[in-house]
Design an enzyme around this catalytic site. Sequence first.
Site, PDB file in Angstrom:
ATOM      1  N   GLY A 145       0.866  -1.178   0.000  1.00 13.93           N
ATOM      2  CA  GLY A 145       0.000   0.000   0.000  1.00 13.93           C
ATOM      3  C   GLY A 145       0.905   1.231   0.000  1.00 13.93           C
ATOM      4  O   GLY A 145       1.843   1.314   0.817  1.00 13.93           O
ATOM      5  N   ALA A 146       0.633   2.169  -0.910  1.00 13.40           N
ATOM      6  CA  ALA A 146       1.579   3.272  -1.151  1.00 13.40           C
ATOM      7  C   ALA A 146       1.981   4.043   0.115  1.00 13.40           C
ATOM      8  O   ALA A 146       3.180   4.171   0.406  1.00 13.40           O
ATOM      9  CB  ALA A 146       1.005   4.194  -2.219  1.00 13.40           C
ATOM     10  N   ASP A 156      -1.510   4.641  -6.262  1.00 10.10           N
ATOM     11  CA  ASP A 156      -0.077   4.456  -6.017  1.00 10.10           C
ATOM     12  C   ASP A 156       0.743   5.614  -6.558  1.00 10.10           C
ATOM     13  O   ASP A 156       1.830   5.900  -6.066  1.00 10.10           O
ATOM     14  CB  ASP A 156       0.403   3.140  -6.635  1.00 10.10           C
ATOM     15  CG  ASP A 156      -0.127   1.997  -5.804  1.00 10.10           C
ATOM     16  OD1 ASP A 156      -1.280   1.583  -6.023  1.00 10.10           O
ATOM     17  OD2 ASP A 156       0.590   1.562  -4.889  1.00 10.10           O
ATOM     18  N   ASN A 198      -3.124   2.580 -10.073  1.00  9.96           N
ATOM     19  CA  ASN A 198      -3.578   1.831  -8.888  1.00  9.96           C
ATOM     20  C   ASN A 198      -3.558   0.347  -9.252  1.00  9.96           C
ATOM     21  O   ASN A 198      -3.243  -0.038 -10.393  1.00  9.96           O
ATOM     22  CB  ASN A 198      -4.972   2.305  -8.450  1.00  9.96           C
ATOM     23  CG  ASN A 198      -5.345   1.775  -7.066  1.00  9.96           C
ATOM     24  OD1 ASN A 198      -4.556   1.860  -6.122  1.00  9.96           O
ATOM     25  ND2 ASN A 198      -6.526   1.192  -6.942  1.00  9.96           N
TER      26      ASN A 198
HETATM   27  O1  MRU Z   1       0.551  -4.012  -4.543  1.00  9.68           O
HETATM   28  P1  MRU Z   1      -0.049  -3.246  -3.409  1.00  9.68           P
HETATM   29  O2  MRU Z   1      -0.885  -4.080  -2.496  1.00  9.68           O
HETATM   30  O3  MRU Z   1       0.994  -2.445  -2.666  1.00  9.68           O
HETATM   31  O4  MRU Z   1      -1.022  -2.216  -4.107  1.00  9.68           O
HETATM   32  C1  MRU Z   1      -1.741  -1.321  -3.304  1.00  9.68           C
HETATM   33  C2  MRU Z   1      -2.714  -0.496  -4.055  1.00  9.68           C
HETATM   34  O5  MRU Z   1      -2.823  -0.556  -5.267  1.00  9.68           O
HETATM   35  C3  MRU Z   1      -3.496   0.493  -3.235  1.00  9.68           C
HETATM   36  O6  MRU Z   1      -4.756   0.699  -3.789  1.00  9.68           O
HETATM   37  C4  MRU Z   1      -2.747   1.831  -3.203  1.00  9.68           C
HETATM   38  O7  MRU Z   1      -1.413   1.643  -2.793  1.00  9.68           O
HETATM   39  C5  MRU Z   1      -3.388   2.801  -2.309  1.00  9.68           C
HETATM   40  S1  MRU Z   1      -3.211   2.378  -0.622  1.00  9.68           S
HETATM   41  C6  MRU Z   1      -3.877   3.590   0.340  1.00  9.68           C
END
Ligand code: MRU
Length: 346
Positions: free
Chosen positions: A46-47, A236, A246
């Site tokens: 998650g970003a 992201d 995203n």
């Molecule tokens: O691969 P991930 O699980 O890190 O991807 C996360 C996402 O795509 C989330 O939607 C994004 O980071 C937003 S988190 C607040």
Amino acid sequence: MFKTIEYVDGVVRMIDQTKLPLEKLYVDCRTVEEVGRAIKTMVIRGAPAIGVAAAMGISLAAESIQADDFGAFYPLLEERCAELGKSRPTAVNLAWAIDRMKRVAKDHKGMGIASLKDRLKREALAIYEEDIAANRAMGEFGQALVPDGSAALTHCNAGALATAGFGTALGVIRAAVNAGKRVRVLANETRPFLQGARLTVWELKEDGIPVKLITDNMCGFFMKKKQIDLVVVGADRIAANGDVANKIGTYMVAVMAREHDIPFYVAAPISTLDLSLPTGDEIPIEERSPDEVAFINNKRIAPEGVEVAHPAFDVTPNRLVSAIITEKGIALPPYAESLARLAGKK
Ligand code: MRU
């Protein structure tokens, strides 16, 4: 309640998101290399959470450097920052947090190494606290867009687990619930890593927020039946023109939402904006292991030797995005102007 990440007594502790929801285990990182590995293997993901983990990792790196003066200290810190920066490419919060920590080090080069290490630790903790505050502010702005009695679809996990706490997209839902609205969530399972099925459903259940799990290919069915009133997702990286990277599958959801006249909202902090990129075409898209697609729970589901693709993110063009909710306010099209204004650039 759980803590996604914390930094106490020289240890960065994270809830292990590869094990949820079946096991609630924590991973302790004592070195920046361990933090980098945790980011790469999605123990933390998650970003915004990646950004917070990176800042804490750099503080760990600083603590471990034996140097008497800034001239000897800084090149070693930079080396570790460069290595950590390679752990995942799409979420810009990683580079954002690393740059911020490097800037703080340079701005305080005269203070002595012991004090500088303390200063960097305080900065990492400030990034953590600011993330929670940003999510709460985003929630307040965003909840105004959530009607009482509505059903919101979300994709991936943009909740407390993807941030320091409260969440971005799920923060908007939480704020609507806290404001007394009755809101139901439909969660896409989010193949192949199943952040929706494993994480979003788990954390909403923990909070007692009504949630229904669906597979990614069901959202059109429920939109057509008018059982989805809005979509809210995280991001992201958002380019200057409002194109949104995203989790893979987000673009498909946005196209379906437009077809059914359903608003498609993105909730993300200013730290997720990358105004240096004019459009989403320039956003680097992580390609992850084919095994994450060809196996489920260590069980092969596709014939051996088959070619597999695994882009982990896609880019939703700005024309499909109804609004971008940030901690500074809500950006509406045209995004080139509204995002720059919110980011304090105009
Ligand atoms: O691969 P991930 O699980 O890190 O991807 C996360 C996402 O795509 C989330 O939607 C994004 O980071 C937003 S988190 C607040």
